[in-house]
Design an enzyme around this catalytic site. Sequence first.
Site, short mmCIF file in Angstrom:
data_model
loop_
_atom_site.label_atom_id
_atom_site.label_comp_id
_atom_site.label_asym_id
_atom_site.label_seq_id
_atom_site.Cartn_x
_atom_site.Cartn_y
_atom_site.Cartn_z
N GLU A 92 10.50 -2.57 6.76
CA GLU A 92 11.25 -3.27 5.71
C GLU A 92 12.69 -2.80 5.67
O GLU A 92 12.94 -1.61 5.85
CB GLU A 92 10.58 -3.04 4.35
N HIS A 142 8.58 -7.74 -0.58
CA HIS A 142 7.98 -6.60 -1.29
C HIS A 142 8.24 -6.67 -2.79
O HIS A 142 8.92 -5.81 -3.36
CB HIS A 142 8.48 -5.27 -0.71
N ARG A 185 0.89 -1.74 2.05
CA ARG A 185 2.01 -1.23 2.83
C ARG A 185 1.94 -1.91 4.20
O ARG A 185 0.83 -2.08 4.75
CB ARG A 185 1.90 0.30 3.04
O1 A2R Z 1 -11.48 5.31 0.66
P1 A2R Z 1 -11.60 5.65 -0.80
O2 A2R Z 1 -13.01 5.71 -1.26
O3 A2R Z 1 -10.77 6.85 -1.19
O4 A2R Z 1 -10.98 4.38 -1.59
C1 A2R Z 1 -9.58 4.17 -1.71
C2 A2R Z 1 -9.05 3.21 -0.64
N1 A2R Z 1 -8.69 3.89 0.61
C3 A2R Z 1 -9.23 3.59 1.80
N2 A2R Z 1 -10.14 2.68 2.17
C4 A2R Z 1 -10.49 2.64 3.47
N3 A2R Z 1 -9.98 3.47 4.42
C5 A2R Z 1 -9.06 4.39 4.10
N4 A2R Z 1 -8.55 5.21 5.04
C6 A2R Z 1 -8.64 4.49 2.73
N5 A2R Z 1 -7.78 5.28 2.06
C7 A2R Z 1 -7.83 4.91 0.77
O5 A2R Z 1 -7.88 2.63 -1.22
C8 A2R Z 1 -9.30 3.37 -2.97
O6 A2R Z 1 -10.33 2.45 -3.21
C9 A2R Z 1 -8.02 2.60 -2.65
C10 A2R Z 1 -6.78 3.20 -3.29
O7 A2R Z 1 -6.91 3.08 -4.67
P2 A2R Z 1 -5.94 3.83 -5.69
O8 A2R Z 1 -5.70 5.21 -5.26
O9 A2R Z 1 -6.50 3.58 -7.07
O10 A2R Z 1 -4.55 3.09 -5.52
P3 A2R Z 1 -3.96 1.82 -6.30
O11 A2R Z 1 -3.36 2.23 -7.58
O12 A2R Z 1 -4.98 0.73 -6.30
O13 A2R Z 1 -2.77 1.44 -5.30
C11 A2R Z 1 -3.01 1.15 -3.92
C12 A2R Z 1 -1.74 0.95 -3.14
C13 A2R Z 1 -0.60 1.94 -3.40
O14 A2R Z 1 -0.79 3.19 -2.80
C14 A2R Z 1 0.59 1.21 -2.83
O15 A2R Z 1 0.73 1.49 -1.45
C15 A2R Z 1 0.20 -0.25 -2.98
O16 A2R Z 1 -1.14 -0.25 -3.46
O17 A2R Z 1 1.05 -0.88 -3.88
#
Ligand code: A2R
Length: 320
Positions: free
Chosen positions: A260, A278, A231
């Site tokens: 965007e 995007h 994002r």
């Molecule tokens: O931090 P963790 O352990 O919850 O790992 C998640 C990480 N993440 C972060 N890392 C560092 N600082 C943060 N504040 C933070 N918040 C979240 O991002 C996890 O490894 C990753 C998200 O993975 P998923 O929930 O499996 O999402 P996915 O399907 O990989 O999609 C990611 C994003 C979507 O939300 C759309 O915005 C974009 O890709 O297309």
Amino acid sequence: MKPDLLLIGGTTPRVMEAIEERFTVHEGRKVEDWDAFLKDKGEDIIAVATNGHDGLKPEIMDRLPNLKVISCFGVGYDAVDARKAAERGIFVTHTPNVLNADVANTAILLMLAVSRRVIRDDSYVRAGKWTGFGAAPLTHSIEGKKVGILGLGRIGETIAQKLQAFDCDVAYHTRNKRDVPYRYYADLAEMAKDVDYLIVITPGGAATKHLVNREVIEALGPEGTLINVARGTVVDEKELVSALLDGRLGAAGLDVFEEEPNVPEALFPLDNVVLLPHVGSATIETRRAMGDLTVENLVRYIDEQTVTTPVPECQHLLKG
Ligand code: A2R
């Protein structure tokens, strides 16, 4: 009588046909007077179909008292207040996994396009410079380079796996260390300092706003490349633009932006930057799978009062 569904934003003919089979569809983009629409129909709407960009504005959600399900086309749902929806017992669903491969491919496509200066070299040929000036200047290889992934979830891990084909040395930063064969950095700036490429693939929203700030950008440095397929809000865009203009950051491949579809025009003349509108998941195949899952969540709610892919905030609403 079919239940009433509010469709926010556009959709594909395939999704439209499928939802019209089961719902009376009210198209939000055709509504001229929202106040009148909500007074007239607000109580009837039980389902919303939307997308990651348009989401559902809180002031509209507040006026849909019988809303039961919000089906979001896309994995990112930062434009929907999922916590508030969960408090009201409303399911928010999204489309995880089916887009992992294409978003990961877009990250690698951007790495290659930036490093091999594909856009510059394509223009070089079209402008007749190859015949006029001879061979184009050399570029950089991605082979064997150090890559830091910010966010090692479903998509981040797919990127890491695909990078093995390029013999890249993969590291990652997340809040929670994972049991994976990649080097973990608890500190993002530390990781940025050690890598050639930083790929951003976290969710958007307040928790990740401007994680990639001036310190991280400067740690990546004049030889480093930033790739963002997550994002726009995760990166401080003003800092990014000024670092690219000053040469404090080497290059960037960007699929997403803070406002965007507006992209900072200062980036347009730079040939060390590749800009995409995007399109991370925007292939016919993946968009079809995302559409089918968006519909499946809506139809399962009607038939079984459950859904297939709730967002984590709504997981507890699943029965059993
Ligand atoms: O931090 P963790 O352990 O919850 O790992 C998640 C990480 N993440 C972060 N890392 C560092 N600082 C943060 N504040 C933070 N918040 C979240 O991002 C996890 O490894 C990753 C998200 O993975 P998923 O929930 O499996 O999402 P996915 O399907 O990989 O999609 C990611 C994003 C979507 O939300 C759309 O915005 C974009 O890709 O297309």
